[in-house]
Scaffold this motif. Sequence first.
Motif, PDB file in Angstrom:
ATOM      1  N   LEU A  61     -10.309  36.877  -3.994  1.00 33.69           N
ATOM      2  CA  LEU A  61     -10.275  37.103  -5.439  1.00 33.69           C
ATOM      3  C   LEU A  61      -9.584  38.429  -5.706  1.00 33.69           C
ATOM      4  O   LEU A  61      -9.593  39.317  -4.851  1.00 33.69           O
ATOM      5  N   PHE A  62      -9.008  38.574  -6.890  1.00 35.21           N
ATOM      6  CA  PHE A  62      -8.407  39.858  -7.239  1.00 35.21           C
ATOM      7  C   PHE A  62      -8.638  40.182  -8.706  1.00 35.21           C
ATOM      8  O   PHE A  62      -8.822  39.288  -9.532  1.00 35.21           O
ATOM      9  N   CYS A  63      -8.652  41.466  -9.008  1.00 29.98           N
ATOM     10  CA  CYS A  63      -8.812  41.937 -10.379  1.00 29.98           C
ATOM     11  C   CYS A  63      -7.480  41.781 -11.107  1.00 29.98           C
ATOM     12  O   CYS A  63      -6.501  42.446 -10.761  1.00 29.98           O
ATOM     13  N   SER A  64      -7.437  40.923 -12.101  1.00 33.78           N
ATOM     14  CA  SER A  64      -6.188  40.673 -12.824  1.00 33.78           C
ATOM     15  C   SER A  64      -5.740  41.914 -13.596  1.00 33.78           C
ATOM     16  O   SER A  64      -4.544  42.158 -13.744  1.00 33.78           O
ATOM     17  N   HIS A  65      -6.671  42.712 -14.066  1.00 30.49           N
ATOM     18  CA  HIS A  65      -6.314  43.941 -14.786  1.00 30.49           C
ATOM     19  C   HIS A  65      -5.619  44.925 -13.845  1.00 30.49           C
ATOM     20  O   HIS A  65      -4.599  45.517 -14.202  1.00 30.49           O
ATOM     21  N   SER A  66      -6.159  45.099 -12.643  1.00 30.82           N
ATOM     22  CA  SER A  66      -5.522  45.978 -11.649  1.00 30.82           C
ATOM     23  C   SER A  66      -4.123  45.483 -11.305  1.00 30.82           C
ATOM     24  O   SER A  66      -3.185  46.274 -11.168  1.00 30.82           O
ATOM     25  N   ALA A  67      -3.978  44.175 -11.159  1.00 27.30           N
ATOM     26  CA  ALA A  67      -2.669  43.596 -10.835  1.00 27.30           C
ATOM     27  C   ALA A  67      -1.679  43.870 -11.966  1.00 27.30           C
ATOM     28  O   ALA A  67      -0.542  44.285 -11.722  1.00 27.30           O
ATOM     29  N   HIS A  68      -2.113  43.672 -13.188  1.00 29.88           N
ATOM     30  CA  HIS A  68      -1.251  43.912 -14.345  1.00 29.88           C
ATOM     31  C   HIS A  68      -0.829  45.385 -14.409  1.00 29.88           C
ATOM     32  O   HIS A  68       0.342  45.694 -14.630  1.00 29.88           O
ATOM     33  N   GLN A  69      -1.777  46.294 -14.204  1.00 30.35           N
ATOM     34  CA  GLN A  69      -1.483  47.727 -14.248  1.00 30.35           C
ATOM     35  C   GLN A  69      -0.456  48.131 -13.195  1.00 30.35           C
ATOM     36  O   GLN A  69       0.307  49.066 -13.402  1.00 30.35           O
TER      37      GLN A  69
END
Length: 101
Positions: A61-69
């Motif tokens: 799983l991954f944090c979509s907010h971190s990926a976007h940032q």
Amino acid sequence: MKVLIFITSVPYAKDYNTVRNLTRKLCEKGHEVVIFLSGNGVYYLLRPDAEELKNFGARVLFCSHSAHQRGVKESPPWAESSSTYNMSRMLKDFDKVLCFN
């Protein structure tokens, strides 16, 4: 045993081999492994051989907010988009939590 591996370090750090070997061994022994990528850990999504973590049997799983940032625009099919909020709600379900920072 249900194990969460929480990763915030970049995938080219020395932690990668540790995470890889630990995931493989835990999955081989029949443990349920969930890997959560947050912060700089989302760069694992760009590492071509990181798919092997899923192939060992781990759920990634991954944090979509971190990926976007961090400008990680496409998520690979082997990883699931999530959030740190969802991860915090899942914590009670794990027997062990390991953090790599």
